[in-house]
Motif scaffolding. Structure first.
Motif, short mmCIF file in Angstrom:
data_model
loop_
_atom_site.label_atom_id
_atom_site.label_comp_id
_atom_site.label_asym_id
_atom_site.label_seq_id
_atom_site.Cartn_x
_atom_site.Cartn_y
_atom_site.Cartn_z
N GLN A 121 89.04 44.78 81.89
CA GLN A 121 87.83 44.85 81.04
C GLN A 121 88.29 44.78 79.56
O GLN A 121 87.69 43.59 78.61
CB GLN A 121 87.34 47.17 81.02
CG GLN A 121 86.76 46.19 80.13
CD GLN A 121 85.65 47.68 79.76
OE1 GLN A 121 86.66 48.93 79.89
NE2 GLN A 121 85.25 48.57 78.68
N HIS A 122 89.34 44.64 78.61
CA HIS A 122 89.99 44.07 77.97
C HIS A 122 89.98 42.73 78.17
O HIS A 122 89.76 42.17 76.98
CB HIS A 122 91.64 44.58 77.20
CG HIS A 122 91.54 43.88 76.52
ND1 HIS A 122 91.41 44.31 75.40
CD2 HIS A 122 92.65 43.34 76.40
CE1 HIS A 122 91.56 43.10 74.04
NE2 HIS A 122 92.71 42.54 74.98
N VAL A 123 90.77 41.85 79.32
CA VAL A 123 90.09 40.21 79.82
C VAL A 123 88.78 39.50 79.62
O VAL A 123 89.08 38.53 78.83
CB VAL A 123 90.91 39.48 80.68
CG1 VAL A 123 91.04 38.54 81.22
CG2 VAL A 123 92.58 40.75 80.88
N ARG A 124 88.15 40.70 80.02
CA ARG A 124 86.57 39.64 80.17
C ARG A 124 86.15 39.59 78.21
O ARG A 124 85.49 38.96 78.17
CB ARG A 124 86.10 41.04 81.66
CG ARG A 124 86.04 40.39 82.92
CD ARG A 124 85.09 41.30 83.00
NE ARG A 124 84.87 42.53 83.17
CZ ARG A 124 85.55 43.46 83.85
NH1 ARG A 124 86.44 43.17 85.06
NH2 ARG A 124 85.52 45.23 83.51
N HIS A 125 86.85 40.93 77.52
CA HIS A 125 86.07 41.31 76.11
C HIS A 125 86.29 40.05 75.74
O HIS A 125 86.16 39.01 75.13
CB HIS A 125 85.95 42.41 76.25
CG HIS A 125 84.99 43.54 76.27
ND1 HIS A 125 84.33 44.17 76.28
CD2 HIS A 125 85.16 44.35 77.48
CE1 HIS A 125 83.65 45.00 76.25
NE2 HIS A 125 83.88 45.29 77.60
N ALA A 126 87.15 39.81 75.99
CA ALA A 126 88.65 38.67 75.33
C ALA A 126 87.88 37.50 75.39
O ALA A 126 87.76 36.83 74.49
CB ALA A 126 89.43 39.09 75.38
N LEU A 127 87.21 37.30 76.50
CA LEU A 127 86.84 36.32 77.55
C LEU A 127 85.60 35.47 76.84
O LEU A 127 84.66 34.70 76.22
CB LEU A 127 87.07 35.59 78.46
CG LEU A 127 88.62 35.94 79.48
CD1 LEU A 127 88.14 35.63 80.85
CD2 LEU A 127 88.73 34.16 78.96
N ALA A 128 84.94 36.67 76.23
CA ALA A 128 83.45 36.51 76.78
C ALA A 128 83.75 36.37 75.19
O ALA A 128 82.86 36.16 74.79
CB ALA A 128 82.90 38.21 76.80
N ASP A 129 83.98 37.43 74.20
CA ASP A 129 84.10 36.84 72.95
C ASP A 129 84.53 35.68 72.51
O ASP A 129 83.89 35.15 71.17
CB ASP A 129 85.28 37.94 71.87
CG ASP A 129 84.90 39.19 71.85
OD1 ASP A 129 83.87 39.52 72.34
OD2 ASP A 129 86.10 40.04 72.12
N THR A 130 85.50 34.46 73.17
CA THR A 130 85.51 33.21 73.03
C THR A 130 85.24 32.34 73.02
O THR A 130 85.41 31.24 72.89
CB THR A 130 87.35 33.22 72.07
OG1 THR A 130 87.36 33.43 73.84
CG2 THR A 130 87.69 33.76 71.39
N TRP A 131 83.96 32.98 74.22
CA TRP A 131 83.53 32.12 75.02
C TRP A 131 81.98 30.50 74.11
O TRP A 131 82.41 29.79 74.46
CB TRP A 131 81.97 32.91 75.50
CG TRP A 131 81.15 31.22 76.59
CD1 TRP A 131 80.10 31.73 76.58
CD2 TRP A 131 81.59 29.94 77.86
NE1 TRP A 131 79.41 30.71 77.89
CE2 TRP A 131 80.44 29.89 78.14
CE3 TRP A 131 83.03 30.01 78.36
CZ2 TRP A 131 80.70 29.42 78.94
CZ3 TRP A 131 83.26 28.57 79.36
CH2 TRP A 131 81.81 28.21 79.50
N PRO A 132 82.21 31.11 73.29
CA PRO A 132 81.69 30.63 72.19
C PRO A 132 81.60 28.96 71.36
O PRO A 132 82.01 27.98 71.21
CB PRO A 132 81.45 30.93 70.83
CG PRO A 132 80.89 32.63 71.07
CD PRO A 132 82.02 32.74 71.95
#
Length: 191
Positions: free
Chosen positions: A99-110
């Motif tokens: 979940q933390h990995v998914r959030h980190a990836l989503a946060d930097t997707w821009p």
């Protein structure tokens, strides 16, 4: 999961929730909370990398240019998050949750999506009959405009006004203009 004070994302930043994502009752209406500041920073970084690639690859066809930009940004995005998560593992002594990995990836997707408008500008220009060089230059102009929007938005979120707002916005725009100048210098004088 809270980070130590020395990590890239401070504790207060980890708890920041974009009010557009809330349901009005303090809960989220869909996606998990994301760090808005980190998303803005990723967008600015992605735009700068896009400009650098557009400036450095003037000899490529537009299709090859699009592939080069997107693949490069995806690699940068994954490498940055891998390094960050690896650093957290060393710091905290355990692997982050999925979940933390998914959030980190989503946060930097821009970082990746910041390239979409400049690349679309280049593709549309090319389809309209512009040369590959002109199409790439129009993509660079779109990057400069995008940097202006990203930096203005970030400066407004930081409650900057007046000259401070203008200076913060102009700094990011200036970085994009440096890329355009660099491209022209290399093409006209060093190529």
């Amino acid at each position: 999961m809270l980070k130590s004070p020395g990590s890239r994302m401070e504790n207060a930043d980890m708890e920041q929730i974009d009010t557009d994502e809330t349901n009005g009752e303090g809960g989220l209406s869909g996606a998990a909370p994301h760090n808005v500041g980190r998303r803005r920073a990723s967008g600015i970084y992605g735009a700068i990398v896009t400009a650098a690639i557009l400036a450095a690859t003037s000899g490529l066809s537009t299709a090859a240019l699009v592939v080069a930009v997107v693949v490069t940004l995806v690699v940068y995005w994954l490498a940055e998050e891998y390094a960050e998560l690896l650093g957290e593992q060393i710091e905290d002594g355990h692997l982050p949750s999925m979940q933390h990995v998914r959030h980190a990836l989503a946060d930097t997707w821009p970082m990746v999506t910041a390239s979409f408008i400049p690349l679309a500008s280049a593709v549309v220009a090319r389809l309209a009959g512009a040369t590959e060089l002109t199409a790439a230059n129009l993509g660079l102009v779109a990057v400069v405009l995008l940097l202006g929007v990203h930096s203005w938005s970030a400066a407004r979120a930081a409650h900057l006004t007046g000259w401070r707002l203008a200076g913060a916005s102009a700094t990011a725009v200036g970085l994009g203009l440096i890329m355009i100048g660099l491209k022209n210098l290399v093409l006209l004088h060093l190529h």
